[in-house]
Write a protein that holds these residues in place. Structure first.
Motif, PDB file in Angstrom:
ATOM      1  N   VAL A  29       5.125  12.660 -38.543  1.00  0.00           N
ATOM      2  CA  VAL A  29       5.035  11.362 -37.868  1.00  0.00           C
ATOM      3  C   VAL A  29       4.734  11.671 -36.397  1.00  0.00           C
ATOM      4  CG1 VAL A  29       6.336   9.346 -37.090  1.00  0.00           C
ATOM      5  CG2 VAL A  29       6.579  10.152 -39.449  1.00  0.00           C
ATOM      6  N   VAL A  30       3.675  11.051 -35.859  1.00  0.00           N
ATOM      7  CA  VAL A  30       3.317  11.278 -34.450  1.00  0.00           C
ATOM      8  C   VAL A  30       3.534   9.979 -33.694  1.00  0.00           C
ATOM      9  CG1 VAL A  30       1.567  12.197 -32.884  1.00  0.00           C
ATOM     10  CG2 VAL A  30       1.391  12.674 -35.323  1.00  0.00           C
ATOM     11  N   VAL A  31       4.347  10.028 -32.634  1.00  0.00           N
ATOM     12  CA  VAL A  31       4.581   8.805 -31.849  1.00  0.00           C
ATOM     13  C   VAL A  31       4.181   9.053 -30.393  1.00  0.00           C
ATOM     14  CG1 VAL A  31       6.483   8.000 -33.306  1.00  0.00           C
ATOM     15  CG2 VAL A  31       6.998   9.420 -31.307  1.00  0.00           C
ATOM     16  N   ASP A  32       3.744   7.982 -29.744  1.00  0.00           N
ATOM     17  CA  ASP A  32       3.440   8.082 -28.305  1.00  0.00           C
ATOM     18  C   ASP A  32       3.798   6.755 -27.647  1.00  0.00           C
ATOM     19  OD1 ASP A  32       1.382  10.082 -26.490  1.00  0.00           O
ATOM     20  OD2 ASP A  32       1.921   8.104 -25.690  1.00  0.00           O
ATOM     21  N   ARG A  33       4.414   6.864 -26.467  1.00  0.00           N
ATOM     22  CA  ARG A  33       4.886   5.625 -25.834  1.00  0.00           C
ATOM     23  C   ARG A  33       3.739   4.830 -25.202  1.00  0.00           C
ATOM     24  NH1 ARG A  33       5.601   6.674 -20.264  1.00  0.00           N
ATOM     25  NH2 ARG A  33       5.765   8.900 -19.870  1.00  0.00           N
ATOM     26  N   HIS A  34       2.593   5.451 -24.997  1.00  0.00           N
ATOM     27  CA  HIS A  34       1.452   4.711 -24.454  1.00  0.00           C
ATOM     28  C   HIS A  34       0.834   3.787 -25.508  1.00  0.00           C
ATOM     29  CE1 HIS A  34       0.750   7.793 -21.036  1.00  0.00           C
ATOM     30  NE2 HIS A  34       1.581   6.835 -20.668  1.00  0.00           N
ATOM     31  N   ALA A  35       0.020   2.823 -25.005  1.00  0.00           N
ATOM     32  CA  ALA A  35      -0.572   1.845 -25.919  1.00  0.00           C
ATOM     33  C   ALA A  35      -1.741   2.431 -26.712  1.00  0.00           C
ATOM     34  CB  ALA A  35      -1.036   0.634 -25.128  1.00  0.00           C
ATOM     35  N   GLY A  36      -2.332   3.521 -26.224  1.00  0.00           N
ATOM     36  CA  GLY A  36      -3.479   4.116 -26.912  1.00  0.00           C
ATOM     37  C   GLY A  36      -3.866   5.393 -26.203  1.00  0.00           C
ATOM     38  N   PRO A  37      -4.958   6.033 -26.642  1.00  0.00           N
ATOM     39  CA  PRO A  37      -5.361   7.303 -26.039  1.00  0.00           C
ATOM     40  C   PRO A  37      -5.612   7.164 -24.532  1.00  0.00           C
ATOM     41  CG  PRO A  37      -6.657   6.826 -27.995  1.00  0.00           C
ATOM     42  CD  PRO A  37      -5.863   5.599 -27.705  1.00  0.00           C
ATOM     43  N   ALA A  38      -5.349   8.254 -23.789  1.00  0.00           N
ATOM     44  CA  ALA A  38      -5.563   8.251 -22.330  1.00  0.00           C
ATOM     45  C   ALA A  38      -7.049   8.081 -22.022  1.00  0.00           C
ATOM     46  CB  ALA A  38      -5.053   9.557 -21.750  1.00  0.00           C
ATOM     47  N   ARG A  39      -7.335   7.361 -20.934  1.00  0.00           N
ATOM     48  CA  ARG A  39      -8.743   7.175 -20.551  1.00  0.00           C
ATOM     49  C   ARG A  39      -9.172   8.190 -19.492  1.00  0.00           C
ATOM     50  NH1 ARG A  39      -8.468   1.347 -20.893  1.00  0.00           N
ATOM     51  NH2 ARG A  39      -8.658   0.866 -23.096  1.00  0.00           N
ATOM     52  N   GLU A  40      -8.179   8.752 -18.740  1.00  0.00           N
ATOM     53  CA  GLU A  40      -8.555   9.677 -17.655  1.00  0.00           C
ATOM     54  C   GLU A  40      -9.031  11.007 -18.223  1.00  0.00           C
ATOM     55  OE1 GLU A  40      -5.087   8.988 -17.669  1.00  0.00           O
ATOM     56  OE2 GLU A  40      -5.103   7.184 -16.415  1.00  0.00           O
ATOM     57  N   THR A  41      -9.936  11.641 -17.469  1.00  0.00           N
ATOM     58  CA  THR A  41     -10.456  12.936 -17.919  1.00  0.00           C
ATOM     59  C   THR A  41      -9.403  14.040 -17.787  1.00  0.00           C
ATOM     60  OG1 THR A  41     -11.914  12.398 -16.099  1.00  0.00           O
ATOM     61  CG2 THR A  41     -12.851  13.640 -17.889  1.00  0.00           C
ATOM     62  N   ARG A  42      -8.619  14.029 -16.690  1.00  0.00           N
ATOM     63  CA  ARG A  42      -7.651  15.096 -16.378  1.00  0.00           C
ATOM     64  C   ARG A  42      -8.248  16.483 -16.607  1.00  0.00           C
ATOM     65  NH1 ARG A  42      -2.319  12.998 -19.168  1.00  0.00           N
ATOM     66  NH2 ARG A  42      -1.275  14.655 -18.038  1.00  0.00           N
ATOM     67  N   ALA A  43      -7.729  17.273 -17.580  1.00  0.00           N
ATOM     68  CA  ALA A  43      -8.262  18.632 -17.755  1.00  0.00           C
ATOM     69  C   ALA A  43      -9.730  18.567 -18.169  1.00  0.00           C
ATOM     70  CB  ALA A  43      -7.454  19.361 -18.818  1.00  0.00           C
TER      71      ALA A  43
END
Ligand SMILES: Cc1cc2nc3c(=O)[nH]c(=O)nc-3n(C[C@H](O)[C@H](O)[C@H](O)COP(=O)(O)OP(=O)(O)OC[C@H]3O[C@@H](n4cnc5c(N)ncnc54)[C@H](O)[C@@H]3O)c2cc1C
Length: 521
Positions: A29-43
């Motif tokens: 089971v994979v959970v994430d507190r954000h609403a969806g995938p990150a939009r920032e490029t970061r790495a």
């Protein structure tokens, strides 16, 4: 039990771990507190070792199609180009991917998320881990659901892939010693034209710091990373326009900006968790270690943490190994993280120091030393292995055994087994060893001697056996990798050598696997 493994966090580390577990038949089971995938490029930088793992996962072609291959780095000091460092030449024989792939973290996450869905598992977004209680039989996790209610979930194991402010780490009471660097950084994704060498990394050293310009996908798209100029420090309303004067000062007055799609300022910390495991809970990626972005290692290190843990956890979940095998996760990965922290810390202090002497070093000496050192083949190879993470090895791990007899220079217990092109059958084609060796199994490679029958070893489907036939092409390729004949290599599923030696005896292989799987030592 609701699931074998609860993966907390669907950043790159959590997505890699979930993929690796699911393809090995583990329920996740994979959970994430954000609403969806990150939009920032970061790495931005994907290293060769990560691409090798992507190939095993079946996503490397998608990554290569979307990314840009970094072929060189240009060093500038006070407006003058001082050196060009070719990236990749030195890695030609090391890996099928002798370059850094410039591909944003958002794209990496998207590709890994797609693959996870293809394998039948999706991330549960808007779902936050808020509590953990461990007992001998499992972990009870309390999750806050999208509608604000809470539910408990029972998992055999929990993987904390929940980033630098990890809840799993906090709930396990694991310390995260380290400190922030004093400087504030900025990152900007821009459309720009100017004197920089197109499609290559451009590094501008200046007395007060540095600017990095990474080429991104599309025409004239660049990622800029730099230190906030002194006059802007202490402000929290800095905009991209505010840093343009210092950029023009260093990268040339001809620098012209058409758009800025992302601008952010941030402080960097260097920290490493005191332990990477508390009984049934593990820490991986930024939850376990954070450091400066020098060398584009952060995301890649988290992905390798996941690759290291996944095969061990899968064997334990499937009852093929006792939990003692899992001790080797932190025994192998803590030294990697600590070494990385030390190296990036030293390099980073040099490039960010405000001191007058460091300024002189950066602008007058560093580029010349780099150009000289990198013109030496041996140094180029060492640098390539370090930066690309293909050189990571676990020689001191309790899982690594090299009983002796192999010459100096030959791969040994703990090393990543080298990339080879070999004929696996006398009349067969030349094949890429990384494609041929299945990473969901142990692989036994017999060289210059017959291989034992699978029945004699008795590990059923857990082990694949390959006898490399005598062949002039094979001889040359083995010699290139300093592999002598006769010899044998027993590879763990992650491609690192577990046991190796000269004469292959079925009993030694049997003992190695059953000891490691039954007692972990
Ligand atoms: C501005 C910036 C620039 C960077 N540039 C580079 C670079 O150039 N090169 C590089 O290698 N690295 C870079 N990094 C670092 C890189 O982004 C990280 O190393 C990488 O994101 C680590 O991945 P991760 O999956 O371990 O953690 P994260 O990406 O932080 O993912 C953690 C996930 O866990 C979720 N989460 C957290 N707590 C909970 C909870 N309680 N319950 C459920 N979910 C939770 C979060 O929502 C998040 O999605 C940069 C970072 C920043 C901020």
């Amino acid at each position: 039990m609701d699931t074998d493994v609860l993966v907390v966090g669907a950043g790159p580390t959590g997505l890699m771990l979930a993929n690796q577990l699911v393809r090995r038949g583990v329920s996740v089971v994979v959970v994430d507190r954000h609403a969806g995938p990150a939009r920032e490029t970061r790495a931005l930088g994907v290293q060769a070792r990560t691409l090798e793992i992507y190939a095993q996962l079946g996503i490397v072609d998608r990554a290569l199609a979307l990314g840009k291959r970094g072929t060189g780095a240009n060093l500038w000091a006070q407006g003058r180009k001082t050196a060009r460092v070719p990236l990749g030449e030195a890695g030609r024989d090391e890996t099928p991917y002798p370059y850094i792939l410039i591909l944003g973290q958002d794209d990496n996450e998207r590709i890994m998320g797609e693959r996870l869905r293809e394998l039948g598992t999706s991330v549960q977004w808007n779902t936050e881990l808020v509590g953990l209680a461990q007992d001998a039989g499992g972990v009870t996790a309390t999750l806050k659901l999208p509608d604000g209610t809470e539910r408990t979930l029972r998992a055999a194991w929990v993987a904390g892939c929940d980033g630098a402010r990890s809840t799993v780490r906090a709930r396990c009471g694991i310390a995260f010693p380290g400190a922030p660097y004093e400087h504030v950084f900025f990152v900007a994704d821009v459309a720009a034209t100017g004197g920089m060498v197109p499609d290559e990394l451009n590094v501008y050293f200046w007395r007060q710091g540095f600017h990095l310009l990474f080429p991104m996908r599309g025409q004239d798209h660049w990622r800029i990373v730099g230190i906030l100029p002194r006059n802007l420090r202490g402000r929290n309303d800095v905009k991209f326009e505010d840093v343009i004067p210092s950029l023009r000062h260093e990268a040339g007055a001809g620098l012209s900006f058409k758009a800025c799609t992302w601008f952010s300022t941030y402080r960097i910390h260097h920290r490493s968790a005191a332990r990477f495991r508390d009984r049934r809970c593990f820490l991986l990626g930024d939850a376990a270690h954070i450091h400066s972005p020098v060398g584009a290692q952060g995301m890649n290190t988290g992905l390798q943490d996941a690759y290291n843990l996944a095969w061990k956890l899968a064997l334990v979940v499937k009852n093929h190994a006792t939990p003692a095998l899992l001790d080797s996760y932190e025994e192998e990965r803590i030294p990697v993280a600590r070494r990385l922290l030390n190296t990036t810390d030293r390099a980073f202090r040099l490039v960010v120091s405000d001191s007058w002497l460091a300024g002189i070093f950066r602008t007058k000496i560093l580029a010349r030393i780099a150009a000289f050192a990198l013109s030496r083949n041996g140094i180029q190879r060492t640098v390539f292995r370090t930066v690309s993470q293909t050189g990571i090895r676990y020689r001191k791990s309790p899982l690594s055994e090299s009983p002796g007899g192999l010459p100096k220079g030959a791969p040994r217990g703990g090393d990543r087994f080298p990339w080879l092109r070999l004929k696996f059958r006398t009349d067969g084609p030349i094949e890429d060893s990384f494609r041929k060796l299945d990473d969901t199994h142990f692989n036994l490679i017999a060289i210059g001697q017959p291989a034992p029958a699978a029945e004699a070893l008795g590990f059923g489907d857990m082990l694949r056996i390959h006898a490399i036939p005598a062949d002039p092409f094979n001889d040359l390729e083995l010699a290139r990798a300093q592999i002598t004949q006769p010899s044998f290599y027993l590879l763990r599923p992650d491609g690192h050598v577990g046991l190796c030696g000269v004469g292959l005896e079925a009993e030694a292989v049997k003992n190695y696997i059953s000891r490691r799987l039954r007692s972990g030592v």
